[in-house]
Each structure stands twice: as structure tokens, then as C-alpha cells.
Design a protein around this motif. Structure first.
Motif, PDB file in Angstrom:
ATOM      1  N   GLY A 155     -19.057   5.952  18.009  1.00 15.14           N
ATOM      2  CA  GLY A 155     -19.171   5.710  16.574  1.00 15.14           C
ATOM      3  C   GLY A 155     -18.992   4.254  16.188  1.00 15.14           C
ATOM      4  N   GLN A 158     -24.245   1.285  13.931  1.00 19.60           N
ATOM      5  CA  GLN A 158     -24.864   1.937  12.780  1.00 19.60           C
ATOM      6  C   GLN A 158     -26.335   2.257  13.022  1.00 19.60           C
ATOM      7  OE1 GLN A 158     -25.782  -0.859   9.319  1.00 19.60           O
ATOM      8  NE2 GLN A 158     -24.193  -2.053  10.390  1.00 19.60           N
ATOM      9  N   TYR A 194     -30.527   4.266  16.552  1.00 18.00           N
ATOM     10  CA  TYR A 194     -29.438   3.307  16.451  1.00 18.00           C
ATOM     11  C   TYR A 194     -29.852   1.950  17.041  1.00 18.00           C
ATOM     12  CZ  TYR A 194     -26.413   7.351  15.497  1.00 18.00           C
ATOM     13  OH  TYR A 194     -25.837   8.470  14.947  1.00 18.00           O
ATOM     14  N   LYS A 390     -21.041  -1.192  13.291  1.00 13.61           N
ATOM     15  CA  LYS A 390     -20.998  -0.293  12.134  1.00 13.61           C
ATOM     16  C   LYS A 390     -20.421  -0.987  10.897  1.00 13.61           C
ATOM     17  CE  LYS A 390     -16.388   1.629  13.091  1.00 13.61           C
ATOM     18  NZ  LYS A 390     -15.594   2.854  13.327  1.00 13.61           N
TER      19      LYS A 390
END
Length: 579
Positions: A155, A158, A194, A390
Motif C-alpha cells: 500500500g 498510488q 499502479y 502514495k
């Protein structure tokens, strides 16, 4: 996932990854119109992440300059070629301060800052993986497919698909989709894009058949098109005693044992391909992907290689030689046949020419042993992906940098001779932190040059084609400086040359790109390196006779038992998801 778990995963992966800053491992030797609706003079202010991406397409400016300077943090690696071939020829410039970074700042309002720079792939991988594990990441990073998946799973990056769709120019999309969507797949998970590919050329990686054509002429032999004819040529080369020393010391075919399936001098991918075998890539059979190195066609090719070894066509010490060492025989005029990629005329064959000005190496399409035209295997030219932190609030800026790099190097308003390959510093493009290439640029340059040759007027050439033609003109001038560019003429000159042969195979559907272009599967990450070592060992033993040809079947069974079956299942699960 906890940071300790991440650290363990990333440091383990670092042992198997290879990365050279934000570009691909290039196979090249070293245009179309840009989007007519862009406006390089406009400005736009910085905005929080998602703000610009939410605007309508009409408001998105692919080259919009930020009113307030936008600082973007990168990391990268460097190498000796950048230091000696580029920076040494550009006084006053460095990786941190150079005209590429000035271009981004002057035209886009983007200031590039490097958080760290290291030398070499190994150190980069170690440092990058520690940064990933500690979540101490730059705004933008160029990573391998394995690292890309790890960043997605953690995670830490982004989504970039909608931003790319909105901000990429038509020309950028045309360039980056030249090979379809394959370059994008390793940066995609569950339908979400991504990573953006650092696109590179796939056709550049195919093997060609390289022959001393001056030797063919001395023996009044035709260029071989079948493997039976190849064997005859090799036999006559070995027995001809071209150097007149009275010794049988000519090597029939170059073989580099420590890089048996590499693309350099002495690699054997082209040999295997002639038999319909494709070691090292995944091919489709009956709707499923299978690993080429364990297919029965490889057994047939290995049997032929063993026979050649027994006849004395192969250097008995090939097993301990890499491409550079094996290539010394060619440079010394002791070998006149090899398979390998399009750049072999630069090294080692330029050395052959230097030592014997009357020598001539030429590249041809692969011969066949099957009665049908052979197909050359190719690796996907893309092996790096751009990942965006991100927490970075201006992801559209990355797409703007991609737009500018592609436009400056290959666009209608660009200047390839300045931004990509100026004569005084041909690798100058490496100074850019973004290096998305035009996958078919080398082949297109050849086609442009060939069309100009046919017309009798090369003065209208532009961009990369002009830069290359300038080298050819220098060679044709007969000057001492031009003589050193013989290798370029053998790549881009009239047939038989590297790209004339690549074009021939490409136009006739004789190039097959690896069918698996996703991120390495779990089993690949854990076991493929060991399995490939086992493959190379049994291949070598069969060639020299330490193992019988039937030991190939035992190798296949062991390969599957030790991870091959699991790997194949994982690959086909991926394949079914992208069909």
C-alpha cells in the motif's frame, strides 16, 4: 504488513533484482507528430493529489508549467558509462545539475532532487529495498516488477492509470503502446494500473546469424538458410586455414558457456530457435503457457550441439568463457560464425575489423532446422516501472515529465541530436530521471534511413535517423575516424545488416515475445534462479558428453518436481487473468 516483515521480504528480493536507475537494460546500439493540441507556454499551479486528476480532460495540460516550482524527489543509480561517456564530455554538468534537469525546471516548473545516488545495481537494490521496508521512500522511483508488486501489496504507491489517461499526450500513448498493453501488465494488479512502464524495445533483443561473409566469398559459399547448410559452412570454415598457419585452430561456432542463453557473442538462443526451441521464455501450447527450456525441441537442439562438439566445431574450453572471452577468438580472426544480438558489430566484431580491414561480418535472419521459417524469441523490452509514492500530491507531474522526455527525444518539436544522442555524448538521455523510450525507435530509424537511401537523398532525415546517418556518412568517408564507426554501418546499413534482417523477420511474423510479462510469481522468486542454474548445468554437460541426451528427460522431471509445476500453474493463473 509490519515493517519487520516488509524488511525481510525486501532484503531477500534484493538478491535477485537488477536495476539501473530509471531506465531499462538497453539492447539498443546507440518520429511521429506530437499532440497538436498541447500548449507549452501555459501555466498551472500546484494542487493536492487528485485535484488535477479530477478536472475534465479539456482542462488537463500535458505540458502545463507550474506557477510555483514543484520539487520532486527521486533516487537513482549511476555507472561507469555515464561517468566516462557522458559527464566526462559535458564539462560543468553532473547527475544533480545538468541540462536535462534544467529542461524540466524551465519548461515544466519541476525541480528534480535526488535523495540519494549510488553506483551499480547491487548497491541500488540493497538501498532501495531498505527504503521500501522502512517506508522512507522518494516521491518517484523506477523499480523492477518484483519491487512494483511489493510496493502495491504494502500500500505504498498510488494508482496512476486515470492520471496517465488524462495527462499523457496522444504521442506519448502512441509510443508507450507500440507493443500493445504488455509493458503495462506488470504494473497492474486487480485491474488497477499502479506502475507506468519505462518502455523499451523488444525486437532489439532477438538473436541474428552472424557470419564472416568475406570467408564465404573465399570459399564460394552461399549464405546458409537451413541448419544443414550452416553445418556445411562451419565445417568448411574450420578446415580452410584462413590464416595460413598450417594449424586446425579455427573455432566453428562461438559459444559462451557462462552466458549460454545470453544475447552476446556465443549465446545460443538463435541456435535453439532454429530448431523451434525457446529456452528462457514462456510460449503458448494448446492454450497454456509452458516454459520453453524443458520442451522436447530443446532436446533435439542439444543433440545437434553435442554432435558439433564431438566434431571439434566448438571450443573445448567454452564452458568457462563469458561472451567477452569467447569473442576474443572472433577479434583474432579465429572464428567466423556466431549467433547474437544486433550490436555485435560494435563489439567484438569492430575489433575483428580493426585487426583485419578486409574482414566483414554480416547479420542474417535465423536459419531453420524444421523445414519451416524459424521464429526468433524476444524478451519484453520493458523491465522497469515508474512507481509514485502514495503521499505525493502531484502525480500528474510524472506524466508531464514522460511527455516532455518523449517529445524532446522523438517528437515533431524535439531534437534527438541534442536530447538523446549528441555525437559528443551519445548516452546523454541517461541524465534524465525519466527514460521511457520508443520501443520501435531503432527499427524505425533503419526504415527511415533505408527509405532515404532508396530515394537517393538522405538530407531530409531528422531525429535519431539523422544522428545515425551522420555516423554512416563518416564511415563511408573513408577517414580514420569513420573507420571506427564500421560497426554502426553493419547495424543500420543496407542488407545484409542487423536491422534489415530484424525487419525481414518482423514483417514475416518471425519474432515471438515472451508470453509471460507479469511480475515474477511466488515460486519464480523463490526457485527460478536455482532451476535456471540446473538448466544451464545439464545443457553444458549434454553438449560436452558428460551427460547423455536422455538425461534431458530426467532434468525435465526434476525441474517440474522442484518447482516447475507450481511455477507453471501460477503463470497460467496470471495468463487467464489477462487474456
Amino acid at each position: 504488513m509490519k515493517k519487520k516483515q516488509l524488511l525481510s521480504i525486501f532484503l531477500t528480493a534484493a538478491m535477485t533484482l537488477s536495476l539501473t536507475a530509471c531506465g531499462n537494460s538497453d539492447n539498443s546500439a546507440e518520429s511521429a507528430a506530437a499532440n497538436a493540441n498541447t500548449n507549452t507556454a501555459s501555466t498551472e499551479s500546484s494542487a493536492p493529489a487528485g485535484t488535477e486528476a479530477a478536472d475534465t480532460a479539456a482542462q488537463a495540460d500535458p505540458f502545463g508549467k507550474y506557477a510555483d516550482p514543484l520539487e520532486i524527489h527521486f533516487v537513482r543509480a549511476t555507472d561507469d558509462t555515464i561517468e566516462t561517456n557522458v559527464l566526462a564530455n559535458l564539462p560543468g554538468q553532473s547527475l544533480e545539475e545538468n541540462f536535462w534537469l534544467d529542461t524540466y525546471e524551465e519548461e515544466l516548473g519541476i525541480k528534480v532532487v535526488y535523495d540519494w545516488i549510488v553506483k551499480g545495481d547491487d548497491e541500488f537494490n540493497q538501498k532501495m529495498n531498505v527504503s521500501m521496508a522502512s517506508e522512507d521512500l522518494p516521491d518517484v522511483m523506477c523499480v523492477t516488477s518484483t519491487q512494483m508488486m511489493q510496493l502495491i501489496d504494502a500500500g505504498l504507491v498510488q494508482e496512476m492509470g486515470p492520471v496517465f489517461e488524462q495527462y499523457a499526450t496522444d504521442f506519448t500513448k502512441e509510443v508507450m503502446y507500440q507493443e500493445g498493453d504488455s509493458p503495462f501488465l506488470a504494473g497492474n494488479k486487480d485491474g488497477v494500473q499502479y506502475g507506468l512502464p519505462v518502455t523499451g524495445g523488444s525486437v532489439d533483443s532477438v538473436d541474428l546469424m552472424w557470419i564472416r561473409t568475406d570467408w564465404l566469398e573465399k570459399l564460394n559459399l552461399e549464405v546458409p538458410s537451413t541448419m544443414d547448410e550452416v553445418m556445411n559452412v562451419i565445417d568448411q570454415f574450420v578446415n580452410a586455414d584462413f590464416d595460413g598457419n598450417g594449424q586446425k585452430d579455427t573455432i566453428g561456432i562461438g559459444v559462451a558457456g557462462t552466458s549460454l542463453l545470453g544475447g552476446g557473442f556465443g549465446g545460443l538462443r538463435g541456435f535453439f530457435n532454429a530448431y523451434g526451441a525457446y529456452p528462457g521464455i514462456w510460449v503458448e501450447k494448446d492454450g497454456q503457457l509452458v516454459y520453453g527450456a524443458i520442451q522436447p525441441e530443446c532436446k533435439t537442439a542439444l543433440a545437434a550441439l553435442h554432435e558439433m562438439y564431438e566434431k571439434g566445431y566448438i571450443d573445448p574450453e567454452f564452458g568457462v568463457k563469458d561472451s567477452t572471452k569467447a569473442g576474443e577468438a572472433a577479434a583474432a580472426g579465429k572464428c567466423g560464425f556466431s549467433f547474437g544480438q544486433q550490436w555485435l558489430s560494435l563489439t567484438p566484431f569492430q575489433s575483428t575489423k580493426d585487426n583485419d580491414p578486409d574482414s566483414q561480418w554480416s547479420a542474417y535472419p535465423l536459419p531453420t532446422a524444421t523445414g519451416q521459417p524459424s521464429t526468433a524469441q524476444a524478451d519484453l523490452g520493458t523491465n522497469r516501472w515508474i512507481a509514485v509514492n502514495k503521499n505525493f500530491e502531484n502525480p500528474e507531474a510524472v506524466v508531464k515529465m514522460i511527455n516532455l522526455f518523449i517529445e524532446k527525444c522523438w517528437g515533431e518539436t524535439g531534437d534527438n541530436g541534442k536530447y538523446y544522442a549528441p555525437p559528443e555524448a551519445e548516452g546523454v538521455w541517461k541524465l534524465s530521471p525519466i527514460q521511457c523510450s520508443m520501443p520501435e525507435k531503432n527499427l524505425q530509424a533503419y526504415l527511415d534511413i533505408e527509405a532515404a537511401r532508396q530515394s537517393g537523398d538522405t538530407s531530409s532525415l531528422t531525429g535519431e535517423a539523422k544522428s545515425i546517418q551522420d555516423k554512416l556518412d563518416s564511415y563511408y568517408s573513408g577517414s580514420d575516424e569513420g573507420f571506427a564507426l564500421w560497426g554502426w554501418e553493419r547495424i543500420y546499413g543496407p542488407a545484409p545488416s542487423s536491422y534489415s534482417s530484424i525487419n525481414d523477420m518482423n514483417e514475416n511474423g518471425r519474432i515471438m515475445i515472451n508470453k509471460f510479462v507479469g511480475a515474477p510469481t511466488e515460486t519464480m522468486t523463490e526457485k527460478l534462479s536455482t532451476l535456471e542454474t540446473m538448466r544451464d548445468e545439464i545443457y553444458t554437460k549434454i553438449i560436452i558428453g558428460e551427460s547423455s541426451i536422455d538425461d534431458f528427460d530426467t532434468f525435465v522431471a526434476d525441474f517440474n518436481k522442484l518447482g516447475g509445476d507450481d511455477m507453471t500453474a501460477e503463470v497460467n493463473e496470471w495468463y487467464s487473468s489477462v487474456k
